[in-house]
Write a protein that holds these residues in place. Sequence first.
Motif, mmCIF file in Angstrom:
data_model
loop_
_atom_site.group_PDB
_atom_site.id
_atom_site.type_symbol
_atom_site.label_atom_id
_atom_site.label_comp_id
_atom_site.label_asym_id
_atom_site.label_seq_id
_atom_site.Cartn_x
_atom_site.Cartn_y
_atom_site.Cartn_z
ATOM 1 N N ILE A 23 -77.950 -28.867 118.457
ATOM 2 C CA ILE A 23 -77.091 -28.809 117.268
ATOM 3 C C ILE A 23 -75.655 -29.194 117.620
ATOM 4 O O ILE A 23 -75.011 -29.941 116.891
ATOM 5 N N VAL A 24 -75.147 -28.728 118.736
ATOM 6 C CA VAL A 24 -73.788 -29.081 119.165
ATOM 7 C C VAL A 24 -73.690 -30.576 119.452
ATOM 8 O O VAL A 24 -72.700 -31.228 119.093
ATOM 9 N N ALA A 25 -74.720 -31.157 120.080
ATOM 10 C CA ALA A 25 -74.714 -32.600 120.370
ATOM 11 C C ALA A 25 -74.719 -33.412 119.078
ATOM 12 O O ALA A 25 -73.980 -34.407 118.956
ATOM 13 N N ILE A 26 -75.518 -33.015 118.114
ATOM 14 C CA ILE A 26 -75.562 -33.741 116.827
ATOM 15 C C ILE A 26 -74.225 -33.622 116.111
ATOM 16 O O ILE A 26 -73.696 -34.611 115.602
ATOM 17 N N PHE A 27 -73.667 -32.420 116.081
ATOM 18 C CA PHE A 27 -72.360 -32.220 115.451
ATOM 19 C C PHE A 27 -71.284 -33.045 116.165
ATOM 20 O O PHE A 27 -70.429 -33.648 115.520
ATOM 21 N N GLY A 28 -71.312 -33.081 117.484
ATOM 22 C CA GLY A 28 -70.353 -33.877 118.250
ATOM 23 C C GLY A 28 -70.477 -35.362 117.968
ATOM 24 O O GLY A 28 -69.474 -36.072 117.855
ATOM 25 N N PHE A 29 -71.713 -35.852 117.839
ATOM 26 C CA PHE A 29 -71.924 -37.268 117.532
ATOM 27 C C PHE A 29 -71.378 -37.607 116.148
ATOM 28 O O PHE A 29 -70.696 -38.628 115.974
ATOM 29 N N ILE A 30 -71.636 -36.747 115.169
ATOM 30 C CA ILE A 30 -71.120 -36.981 113.811
ATOM 31 C C ILE A 30 -69.603 -36.957 113.801
ATOM 32 O O ILE A 30 -68.951 -37.803 113.170
ATOM 33 N N LEU A 31 -69.014 -36.025 114.514
ATOM 34 C CA LEU A 31 -67.558 -35.922 114.599
ATOM 35 C C LEU A 31 -66.958 -37.154 115.292
ATOM 36 O O LEU A 31 -65.925 -37.673 114.859
ATOM 37 N N THR A 32 -67.610 -37.641 116.343
ATOM 38 C CA THR A 32 -67.146 -38.852 117.036
ATOM 39 C C THR A 32 -67.187 -40.055 116.099
ATOM 40 O O THR A 32 -66.227 -40.836 116.033
ATOM 41 N N CYS A 33 -68.282 -40.224 115.382
ATOM 42 C CA CYS A 33 -68.407 -41.347 114.439
ATOM 43 C C CYS A 33 -67.332 -41.271 113.364
ATOM 44 O O CYS A 33 -66.705 -42.284 113.032
ATOM 45 N N ALA A 34 -67.114 -40.081 112.815
ATOM 46 C CA ALA A 34 -66.112 -39.918 111.759
ATOM 47 C C ALA A 34 -64.708 -40.215 112.279
ATOM 48 O O ALA A 34 -63.916 -40.868 111.592
ATOM 49 N N SER A 35 -64.400 -39.769 113.503
ATOM 50 C CA SER A 35 -63.055 -39.998 114.034
ATOM 51 C C SER A 35 -62.813 -41.448 114.419
ATOM 52 O O SER A 35 -61.683 -41.923 114.372
ATOM 53 N N LYS A 36 -63.865 -42.173 114.788
ATOM 54 C CA LYS A 36 -63.706 -43.578 115.170
ATOM 55 C C LYS A 36 -63.726 -44.510 113.949
ATOM 56 O O LYS A 36 -62.982 -45.483 113.895
ATOM 57 N N MET A 37 -64.596 -44.225 112.972
ATOM 58 C CA MET A 37 -64.770 -45.122 111.835
ATOM 59 C C MET A 37 -63.926 -44.721 110.629
ATOM 60 O O MET A 37 -63.638 -45.553 109.772
ATOM 61 N N GLY A 38 -63.519 -43.477 110.548
ATOM 62 C CA GLY A 38 -62.758 -42.988 109.408
ATOM 63 C C GLY A 38 -61.486 -43.764 109.110
ATOM 64 O O GLY A 38 -61.247 -44.140 107.959
ATOM 65 N N PRO A 39 -60.638 -44.027 110.107
ATOM 66 C CA PRO A 39 -59.403 -44.765 109.822
ATOM 67 C C PRO A 39 -59.641 -46.150 109.217
ATOM 68 O O PRO A 39 -58.863 -46.589 108.366
#
Length: 146
Positions: A23-39
């Motif tokens: 669960i932590v790995a999945i949450f971390g992956f989603i957070l990484t994607c959001a922080s890289k693609m969000g801007p």
Amino acid sequence: MGRQIRSSLRRQRGMSYWGWLGIVAIFGFILTCASKMGPAYIDAYYVDEGLRDLSENPGLRDMSRGEIKKELDRFFLINNVRGEPTESVRILRGADSMLVSVDYELRQPLFYNVDVVMKFNKQLNTARADLCCEPTVDLEQFRKRD
């Protein structure tokens, strides 16, 4: 009866270490994607807003290319849009309409050797201002001439 209760309690222990790690790995992956693609998506939102703002300008058809570019650059500066979106503004004039296009592609490194490619194509066609910011004209035919 006691054996049944102990068996029932063993099944209700909760998630294991590996479950929580997953669960932590999945949450971390989603957070990484959001922080890289969000801007990039925030910039695309402001490009869209800039074109909508430009479409509401009553003197748009009388403005020169430089004035239109300056107007968009000012909007982008206020909203902190930088890089590829500001460099890819194209203005094409026709006999009875004008097309302002912001068509660009961004490549964002996600992790290690994995990149995400994002394409954005926003257009303002003065002949169809109600469809602002959706691509209405295929610009491939104009790119061959450039």
